[in-house]
Design a protein around this motif. Structure first.
Motif, PDB file in Angstrom:
ATOM      1  N   THR A 195      60.471  53.631  -0.673  1.00  0.00           N
ATOM      2  CA  THR A 195      60.579  52.296  -1.245  1.00  0.00           C
ATOM      3  C   THR A 195      59.216  51.909  -1.815  1.00  0.00           C
ATOM      4  OG1 THR A 195      59.872  50.942   0.649  1.00  0.00           O
ATOM      5  CG2 THR A 195      62.156  51.771   0.674  1.00  0.00           C
ATOM      6  N   PRO A 196      59.149  50.825  -2.602  1.00  0.00           N
ATOM      7  CA  PRO A 196      57.841  50.385  -3.107  1.00  0.00           C
ATOM      8  C   PRO A 196      56.905  49.911  -2.001  1.00  0.00           C
ATOM      9  CG  PRO A 196      59.638  49.459  -4.423  1.00  0.00           C
ATOM     10  CD  PRO A 196      60.257  50.060  -3.209  1.00  0.00           C
ATOM     11  N   TRP A 197      57.431  49.615  -0.814  1.00  0.00           N
ATOM     12  CA  TRP A 197      56.618  49.010   0.249  1.00  0.00           C
ATOM     13  C   TRP A 197      56.239  50.007   1.333  1.00  0.00           C
ATOM     14  CZ3 TRP A 197      61.558  47.368  -1.076  1.00  0.00           C
ATOM     15  CH2 TRP A 197      61.591  46.363  -2.031  1.00  0.00           C
ATOM     16  N   VAL A 198      57.149  50.919   1.650  1.00  0.00           N
ATOM     17  CA  VAL A 198      56.887  51.871   2.727  1.00  0.00           C
ATOM     18  C   VAL A 198      57.789  53.087   2.527  1.00  0.00           C
ATOM     19  CG1 VAL A 198      58.613  50.892   4.307  1.00  0.00           C
ATOM     20  CG2 VAL A 198      56.619  52.104   5.241  1.00  0.00           C
ATOM     21  N   ASP A 199      57.292  54.236   2.938  1.00  0.00           N
ATOM     22  CA  ASP A 199      58.095  55.455   2.958  1.00  0.00           C
ATOM     23  C   ASP A 199      58.421  55.786   4.407  1.00  0.00           C
ATOM     24  OD1 ASP A 199      57.809  55.572   0.238  1.00  0.00           O
ATOM     25  OD2 ASP A 199      56.296  57.149   0.248  1.00  0.00           O
ATOM     26  N   VAL A 200      59.692  56.069   4.670  1.00  0.00           N
ATOM     27  CA  VAL A 200      60.155  56.366   6.026  1.00  0.00           C
ATOM     28  C   VAL A 200      60.754  57.761   6.038  1.00  0.00           C
ATOM     29  CG1 VAL A 200      61.660  55.658   7.916  1.00  0.00           C
ATOM     30  CG2 VAL A 200      60.653  53.924   6.402  1.00  0.00           C
ATOM     31  N   GLY A 201      60.328  58.565   7.002  1.00  0.00           N
ATOM     32  CA  GLY A 201      60.869  59.908   7.142  1.00  0.00           C
ATOM     33  C   GLY A 201      61.395  60.137   8.540  1.00  0.00           C
ATOM     34  N   ALA A 202      62.558  60.746   8.644  1.00  0.00           N
ATOM     35  CA  ALA A 202      63.154  61.110   9.937  1.00  0.00           C
ATOM     36  C   ALA A 202      63.464  62.598   9.914  1.00  0.00           C
ATOM     37  CB  ALA A 202      64.419  60.307  10.200  1.00  0.00           C
ATOM     38  N   GLU A 203      63.310  63.242  11.069  1.00  0.00           N
ATOM     39  CA  GLU A 203      63.468  64.699  11.121  1.00  0.00           C
ATOM     40  C   GLU A 203      64.046  65.122  12.462  1.00  0.00           C
ATOM     41  OE1 GLU A 203      60.192  67.852  10.018  1.00  0.00           O
ATOM     42  OE2 GLU A 203      60.014  67.391  12.165  1.00  0.00           O
ATOM     43  N   TRP A 204      64.968  66.066  12.419  1.00  0.00           N
ATOM     44  CA  TRP A 204      65.429  66.761  13.614  1.00  0.00           C
ATOM     45  C   TRP A 204      65.284  68.253  13.363  1.00  0.00           C
ATOM     46  CZ3 TRP A 204      69.466  70.350  13.636  1.00  0.00           C
ATOM     47  CH2 TRP A 204      69.701  70.947  14.883  1.00  0.00           C
ATOM     48  N   VAL A 205      64.593  68.952  14.261  1.00  0.00           N
ATOM     49  CA  VAL A 205      64.443  70.396  14.147  1.00  0.00           C
ATOM     50  C   VAL A 205      64.625  71.025  15.521  1.00  0.00           C
ATOM     51  CG1 VAL A 205      62.993  70.465  12.078  1.00  0.00           C
ATOM     52  CG2 VAL A 205      61.924  70.161  14.322  1.00  0.00           C
ATOM     53  N   ALA A 206      65.084  72.266  15.527  1.00  0.00           N
ATOM     54  CA  ALA A 206      65.297  73.016  16.765  1.00  0.00           C
ATOM     55  C   ALA A 206      64.682  74.401  16.614  1.00  0.00           C
ATOM     56  CB  ALA A 206      66.796  73.130  17.062  1.00  0.00           C
ATOM     57  N   ASP A 207      64.359  75.004  17.752  1.00  0.00           N
ATOM     58  CA  ASP A 207      63.763  76.340  17.779  1.00  0.00           C
ATOM     59  C   ASP A 207      64.770  77.366  17.258  1.00  0.00           C
ATOM     60  OD1 ASP A 207      62.333  78.634  18.374  1.00  0.00           O
ATOM     61  OD2 ASP A 207      62.906  78.624  20.480  1.00  0.00           O
ATOM     62  N   LEU A 208      64.408  78.065  16.183  1.00  0.00           N
ATOM     63  CA  LEU A 208      65.294  79.065  15.600  1.00  0.00           C
ATOM     64  C   LEU A 208      65.042  80.463  16.142  1.00  0.00           C
ATOM     65  CD1 LEU A 208      65.246  77.970  11.848  1.00  0.00           C
ATOM     66  CD2 LEU A 208      66.999  77.500  13.547  1.00  0.00           C
ATOM     67  N   ALA A 209      63.846  80.702  16.675  1.00  0.00           N
ATOM     68  CA  ALA A 209      63.494  82.038  17.149  1.00  0.00           C
ATOM     69  C   ALA A 209      63.937  82.292  18.585  1.00  0.00           C
ATOM     70  CB  ALA A 209      61.982  82.240  17.032  1.00  0.00           C
ATOM     71  N   GLY A 210      64.333  81.242  19.306  1.00  0.00           N
ATOM     72  CA  GLY A 210      64.796  81.413  20.673  1.00  0.00           C
ATOM     73  C   GLY A 210      63.695  81.540  21.699  1.00  0.00           C
ATOM     74  N   ASP A 211      62.473  81.124  21.365  1.00  0.00           N
ATOM     75  CA  ASP A 211      61.369  81.217  22.321  1.00  0.00           C
ATOM     76  C   ASP A 211      61.390  80.044  23.304  1.00  0.00           C
ATOM     77  OD1 ASP A 211      60.328  83.594  21.156  1.00  0.00           O
ATOM     78  OD2 ASP A 211      59.445  82.399  19.548  1.00  0.00           O
ATOM     79  N   SER A 212      61.276  78.840  22.790  1.00  0.00           N
ATOM     80  CA  SER A 212      61.329  77.666  23.666  1.00  0.00           C
ATOM     81  C   SER A 212      62.747  77.142  23.845  1.00  0.00           C
ATOM     82  CB  SER A 212      60.457  76.546  23.092  1.00  0.00           C
ATOM     83  OG  SER A 212      61.051  75.980  21.930  1.00  0.00           O
ATOM     84  N   LYS A 213      63.617  77.401  22.866  1.00  0.00           N
ATOM     85  CA  LYS A 213      64.981  76.857  22.826  1.00  0.00           C
ATOM     86  C   LYS A 213      64.962  75.324  22.824  1.00  0.00           C
ATOM     87  CE  LYS A 213      67.055  80.827  25.191  1.00  0.00           C
ATOM     88  NZ  LYS A 213      65.805  81.594  25.347  1.00  0.00           N
TER      89      LYS A 213
END
Length: 278
Positions: free
Chosen positions: A150-168
Motif C-alpha cells: 500500500t502507499p502507507w505500509v507493506d505487509v508480508g506474511a509467510e508460512w514455510v516448512a522444512d523440505l529436507a526432513g532435518d528439523s521437520k
C-alpha cells in the motif's frame, strides 16, 4: 477468486529441492530480508509487473549467532536479484508468483509459492559449548507467502516448512515495513514477528540425551516467537548503480535463551553491498 492451494513438497523431491536451494545460495545473499528488491530499487511502478529486472552485485555479510562462544560469521558473497512477471529471486528466497490483484495504484495483493535457504545450522567445532553436539544442517524451506503493498505500509506474511526432513519444523512470520525516500536516498525500517514450532526450536536449540555433558543438561525445545527490528538504507548512484546497508536485531524468547548452548538474548545481522541494475 478462489484462494490458491499450497503444496509444499512432492514425494521424493527432497534431493532436488536441496540442490535448487544450494544453487540459490551461491547466487544470492541469504542475510537480506525477503522483499529487499523493492527496498533496493524502489520498484513500486505497476509497469514493473510486466517486465523483467536483473541486478548483480557483491556484499559483505556479518552475523552474530546466539550460541555460547560462537564467533561472528563474516562472508563476502555475490548478490543476484531477478524480478519478472512470474518469478522473483531475492534475499535467499525464490518465489513463483501465483496470483496478483491490484486494488488501486500502489495498492496490490500478491500470493506466491516460496523456496528458501537459511544458514541456521552449526557444527560441533563452531564453539567449545557445542563440542560433542551433532551437526545441525542449514534450513531448506518451502511454503507460501502473501505480500500486500500500500502507499502507507507493506505487509508480508509467510508460512514455510522444512523440505529436507532435518528439523521437520515449520515457521510463520508477519512483517511490516515502509520505504521513505529523499531523492536518491531510501530508508526502510521494518518490524517482524516470527513463530517457530516445537520441532524447529528443538532441532536448532535443543540438547539431546546423547549430547548431555557436565554443565550441558538435556533440553527439549518448545514453540517460540521471536521479534525482529531492522532498517535498510540504500542510495542510488545514477540509474544503474546502488549501494546499501541492511541491519537487524532479533530478540530471542525464553524458550530459546534458556537452552544451555545459548548465551545471548539476541542475534544480529549486518550487510553492506553494491548492486548494478541492468
Amino acid at each position: 477468486m478462489r484462494a490458491p492451494r499450497w503444496i509444499p513438497s512432492l514425494p521424493g523431491a527432497a534431493a532436488t529441492l536441496r540442490v535448487g536451494a544450494l544453487l540459490a545460495l551461491t547466487a544470492t545473499l541469504a542475510v537480506l530480508a525477503p522483499g529487499a528488491h523493492a527496498q533496493v530499487f524502489g520498484d513500486r511502478d505497476p509497469a514493473a509487473a510486466s517486465s523483467t529486472t536483473l541486478g548483480l552485485g557483491v556484499a559483505g555479510a556479518f552475523r552474530q549467532r546466539p550460541y555460547a562462544g560462537a564467533d561472528r560469521k563474516n562472508d563476502v558473497v555475490p548478490v543476484l536479484f531477478v524480478e519478472s512477471p512470474w518469478f522473483r529471486l531475492s534475499g535467499g528466497a525464490a518465489d513463483l508468483k501465483l496470483w496478483r490483484h491490484q486494488f488501486a495504484p500502489g495498492n496490490s495483493l500478491e500470493a506466491s509459492a516460496r523456496l528458501k535457504y537459511e544458514p541456521e545450522g552449526y557444527k560441533a567445532g563452531d564453539s567449545p559449548a557445542l563440542a560433542g553436539m551433532d551437526k545441525r544442517k542449514d534450513a531448506f524451506l518451502g511454503g507460501g507467502a502473501l505480500a500486500w503493498r500500500t502507499p502507507w505500509v507493506d505487509v508480508g506474511a509467510e508460512w514455510v516448512a522444512d523440505l529436507a526432513g532435518d528439523s521437520k519444523g515449520q515457521k510463520l512470520s508477519l512483517q511490516v515495513e515502509h520505504r521513505f525516500t529523499l531523492g536518491p536516498l531510501g530508508v526502510t525500517p521494518r518490524a517482524k514477528a516470527q513463530w517457530l514450532d516445537r520441532k524447529y526450536v528443538d532441532y536448532y536449540f535443543g540438547v539431546r540425551a546423547a549430547e548431555v555433558l557436565p554443565g550441558r543438561a538435556l533440553y527439549l525445545g518448545e514453540a517460540a516467537t521471536t521479534a525482529e527490528a531492522g532498517v535498510r538504507v540504500d542510495y542510488a548512484i545514477g540509474r544503474r548503480h546502488s549501494v546499501f546497508i541492511d541491519a537487524s536485531v532479533t530478540r530471542l524468547p525464553d524458550e530459546i535463551r534458556q537452552s544451555p548452548i545459548v548465551s545471548r538474548k539476541d542475534s544480529s545481522r549486518l550487510a553492506v553491498g553494491y548492486l548494478y541494475r541492468f
